[in-house]
Design a protein around this motif. Structure first.
Motif: not given
Length: 970
Positions: A724-748
């Motif tokens: 039940k919790l799994k179904n309630e938890l994951f939704s595009l409605h509330s997702a955000q992505l955080v990336i840390t790497c060098d700029e060239a890698m991020h562009q790829k």
């Protein structure tokens, strides 16, 4: 650029080696007149570190090396003050200061980002280790002494001492006892057989004269390894060493090397006991230990590390899998110590029934034989190699400086006459190993030689004994009673005189002038608050920095609202979901896949209390992973699989994981005591603390215990809730992505649209309310198996935006430095104490741990608050507290965590403008503002007290409390 055989003054360069993978250069030198060794790892890191390291070889378990480590930091020739180490923590902008006693070494590391500060610290440390005062009073305070509990009648004799109490607390841990018991059995002829920290039963045998002799033997300037790391020039370091110590140093022969342990002709089997809260049969721990190769055999050592990864790295590994699936244990782990002169390899199974020990032993040996017979799949070897490569590529440093990590990897090897670069290089070192691995019988052959056919093997069955702590306390009391009866009256008078003298000495030192110590000033403090640029584009947040070809990523979901009874289930789901199968892969296939493609995968819950109000939160569930650049596609596909199709239907696996969690929590109960006391005391003060306690506190441990007590009955309900919790938890409605790497890698990554990780299903979303009802928590004592106390007093106070918040932040350090540390640690004998303020939640705590007292500690807590509220502190105390506060605010953040740190500030609503204002206000604080903050927020507020200790200690201390604490079993 330095060259080999190049000379600089009295130094000759013995090695220069580029460390391309680390963007660094290793330079080794010898100070020719003294033979002293210098190591320098030069790179662009502004967090410069030094470490003074000595070989120290204990000859028994009297704790001489550990007590000496404490005592050398209690004043020196040029800095004759009571506690230069702790004084420097508040007179500098250090990012790390410590002293560490290992099983065959003692080291003194410190780091700073300010050049002046770096050399101030080095100056104090050099004088401390080479010219300590080593006063008898310091030995009595830090090590051990006899005192009378009833001085007026010269009765109730007690042993006291900071290290004595520290080790009493340390050895209440089953894991610590197990390690020392195994070393005693496995290497009985070597220094490692002794407890270098000290055994409380043996510590009182150490004499002051032995301490002095140990220092003279091992702490010689020619026998010290001088290690440096960072971007400060090596020549400056060398000049400093020459000026401060080496120009007047004569040469001693090196410390004699540790001999080899004579090998057993047959395996050994033993049974021993550890203190536990109960005698439950399924709490037996079974451990196997083998002694393998000397440290000098680095090629075989690396291969054995690889073999360990193949056998025991994950729950799907070749040996760990059959152990766990057998049902004969609930957890299985392996430990190897690559810093010892010969490497021990331990396998530890917990949650065992003593009736099954032989069956478990048979299974272990049979499973190892099957690995030899069937061979090791090539993909498993490649996965293990990948993990080794990742571990040596990653730049870490959040809990300790990266320079200290490199010291531990390399300098300790050098002290055993091993080339330090072996532990620093990656690709070149692996080339030889890969050549050997072309022979499929190579690893199975090592397994056969060093495990199956190795007679130097120990099996230890470690049984719980619910009465052992009580028995040991009674034995100590009987020993003291006998000693008290045998002591002549004149000896008793000497003990009394010593008590009064030490008490007078300690009180005198509280107000001691420490201006002889160097310091930085507030003018040296960087004006601007730390800031990491975070770019945002369509719910993707990125921070660019050098990460040595590693991608760090967080996929964060807003937490929907859950009923209060679901909170522990949310924590359980977070704890196990990354250990389950995903998509088409079952958990075994998935763990193997993760091993091959990522350097780590985990999930966590965060509350993100808001700056505008401690009653508001933006809680989240985060999937965090990291991978080498070449595995970016696999990393993001794993994220998506975990979010879209986690296998919460794997009944047997979930049962296995719950039992593992239960066993782990039970074994760490004593270790987590202060945390549990603090969380319990805070849980009635705010909703955020109530939730945190239900996720990480004693109530969660109890909840898991209840689930595990009848898993067959409880599992269907647990699985239903998790689904039940799994179904309630994951939704595009509330997702955000955080990336840390060098700029060239991020562009790829951006060009690849992050491999579709954000293409998640939209599901109904119930926004977070967090409107759980709060109940007051009564002050209480929790009885458990420990001879010392873990105490917390918690206050509800102002939060981040309140004008008093900066004052409370600084007041925490004044309370500690001015009153708590000298009275509770130095005079009271506790291993540690302090004050903490959480401006986001609006909570303030006073605490002590491994403390032989409760009543007097609580009295000191109250006196400390009253003293500061009345303004009894100096301007210098305030300046030092400000410097110490800035240290904590400006602590370096490792590259991989910078994006996450910036995202956390944003999610909390903590703007750069607010953080800068807080810093400016803090640096401008006046004594009157500190006094008012403490008076208004602490002196006039009700508090909650929670202490964890043995029933005997609680009952004893309750007699001296105005309001005795109700005693509740843990």
């Amino acid at each position: 650029m330095w060259k080999e055989k190049e000379t600089y003054k009295d130094y000759i360069v013995t090695k220069v080696m580029p460390l391309v993978e680390l963007k660094a250069t290793l330079v080794e030198l010898e100070h020719t007149p003294s033979g002293a060794q210098v190591m320098h790892i030069e790179n662009d890191d502004p967090e410069n570190l030094f470490c003074l390291s000595f070989e120290t070889l204990p000859y028994n378990s009297n704790g001489v090396a550990h007590i000496l480590e404490h005592t050398v930091l209690c004043g020196s020739r040029n800095f004759p003050v009571k506690d230069p180490f702790f004084a420097m923590t508040r007179r500098s902008l250090n990012t790390f200061m410590n002293a560490l006693t290992g099983s065959d070494f003692t080291c003194y590391p410190a780091s700073s980002q300010v050049e002046k500060d770096f050399y101030n610290l080095l100056d104090v440390y050099i004088d401390a280790v080479f010219h300590p005062l080593l006063k008898k009073e310091s030995f009595l305070q830090e090590g051990h002494r006899l005192e009378f509990g009833s001085p007026e009648t010269l009765s109730n004799l007690e042993w006291k001492g900071i290290v004595y109490n520290e080790m009493k607390g340390a050895l209440a841990s089953a894991d610590t006892r197990l390690w020392h018991a195994m070393m005693h059995l496995l290497v009985p002829n070597l220094t490692y057989a002794h407890i270098s920290g000290g055994d409380p039963k043996v510590i009182p045998t150490l004499s002051y004269e032995e301490l002095i002799q140990f220092h003279e033997t091992y702490y010689h300037a020619s026998r010290c390894l001088y290690f440096f790391y960072g971007n400060l020039p090596l020549k400056r370091h060398l000049d400093f060493l020459s000026e401060k110590i080496l120009k007047s140093t004569y040469k001693l022969p090196p410390v004699p090397k540790i001999p080899q342990q004579p090998r057993f002709t047959a395996p050994i089997e033993r049974e021993e006991f550890y203190p536990a809260t109960t005698d439950e049969e399924d709490k037996t721990i079974v451990s196997w230990g083998w002694l393998t190769v000397p440290m000098q055999d680095q090629e075989t050592l690396l291969a054995l590390i690889l073999l360990d990864a193949v056998l025991m790295e994950t729950d799907a590994s070749l040996l760990k899998l059959p152990l766990l699936q057998s049902g004969l244990c609930t957890s299985a782990d392996a430990y190897l110590d690559t810093d010892m002169s010969e490497m021990p390899y331990l396998i530890v199974c917990k949650g065992c029934n003593p009736e099954n020990i032989q069956a478990l032993d048979d299974l272990l040996l049979r499973s190892l034989q099957e690995v030899v017979d069937k061979g090791i799949p090539k993909e498993m070897i490649e996965a293990a190699l990948h993990q080794l490569e990742f571990a040596r590529t990653e730049i870490v440093g959040d809990h300790a400086p990266f320079g200290l990590t490199l010291f531990m990897r390399s300098a300790l090897a050098k002290q055993h006459n091993c080339p330090p670069e072996n532990a620093l290089l990656i690709h070149s070192l692996f080339e030889n190993l890969r050549k050997k691995l072309e022979d499929p019988s190579y690893l199975p052959g090592l397994l056969k030689t060093y495990l199956l056919k190795n007679h130097h093997r120990v099996r230890l069955a470690f049984h719980p004994d619910g009465k052992l702590a009580e028995k040991e306390a009674a034995e100590e009391k009987e020993k003291l009673n006998r000693l008290e009866q045998e002591l002549p009256k004149e000896e008793k008078e000497k003990i009394l005189q010593q008590m009064h003298h030490l008490e007078h000495y300690q009180k005198q030192l509280i107000e001691q002038n420490i201006d002889c110590l160097p310091k930085v000033t507030l003018d040296d403090v960087p004006a601007l608050a730390k800031h990491f640029v975070l770019k945002e584009k369509k719910e993707v947040f990125s921070h660019a920095c050098f990460t040595n070809h590693i991608i760090y990523a967080d996929l964060t979901f807003d937490l929907p609202h859950f009923e209060e009874e679901d909170l522990p289930y949310v924590q359980l789901l977070s704890s196990i979901i990354s250990e389950l199968g995903m998509g088409k892969r079952n958990y075994i296939q998935n763990l193997e896949y993760l091993q091959s493609h990522v350097g780590g995968l985990g999930t966590s819950l965060g509350l993100y209390v808001q700056t505008e109000s401690p009653h508001l939160m933006r809680p989240s569930f985060t999937i965090r992973g990291k991978a080498l650049e070449r595995n970016a596609k696999e990393l993001f596909s794993i994220f998506k699989d975990l979010a879209v199709s986690p296998r919460v239907d794997e009944k047997k696996r979930i049962e296995e994981l719950i039992l593992q969690i239960h066993t782990g929590l039970q074994n760490r109960l004593q270790k987590n005591s202060l945390r549990y006391a603090s969380q319990l005391a805070l849980s009635g003060l705010s909703v955020s603390s109530k939730i945190a306690e239900s996720w990480h506190g004693l109530s969660y441990t109890k909840w898991i215990q209840e689930i595990a007590s009848d898993l067959k009955k409880n599992l269907p309900k647990v699985m239903q809730r998790l689904e039940k919790l799994k179904n309630e938890l994951f939704s595009l409605h509330s997702a955000q992505l955080v990336i840390t790497c060098d700029e060239a890698m991020h562009q790829k990554l951006e060009l690849e649209n992050y491999f579709g990780v954000m293409d998640l299903p939209e599901r109904p979303f119930n926004p977070w309310k967090g409107d759980y009802e709060l109940y007051p928590v009564v002050s209480q004592g929790r009885s458990m198996s420990t001879p010392v106390a873990f105490t917390c007093e918690a206050f509800p106070v102002a939060s981040y935006l309140n004008p008093h918040a900066p004052g409370l932040t600084v007041a925490a350090h004044i309370l500690d430095n001015k009153i708590l540390h000298p009275k509770i640690r130095e005079q009271g004998g506790a291993y540690g104490c302090g004050a903490t303020y959480s401006p986001m939640t609006g909570h303030f705590t006073l605490y002590s741990y491994r403390d032989p007292k409760i009543a007097s500690t609580l009295k000191i807590f109250r006196e400390a608050v009253e003293t500061i509220a009345e303004g009894h502190f100096q301007d210098s105390d305030l300046e030092e507290a400000k410097l110490e506060t800035i240290q904590h605010m400006d602590v370096p953040v490792s590259p991989g965590n910078r994006g996450a740190a910036a995202y956390a500030w944003m999610r909390e609503g903590k703007t750069p403008k607010q953080r800068q204002h807080y810093r400016d206000k803090l640096l401008a604080l006046t004594p009157q503002e500190i006094r008012l903050a403490v008076k208004n927020e602490l002196l006039e507020k009700q508090s909650t007290i929670v202490t964890f200790a043995s029933k005997e200690l609680l009952e004893k201390e309750n007699r001296d409390l105005e309001k005795p604490l109700p005693i509740i079993p843990v």
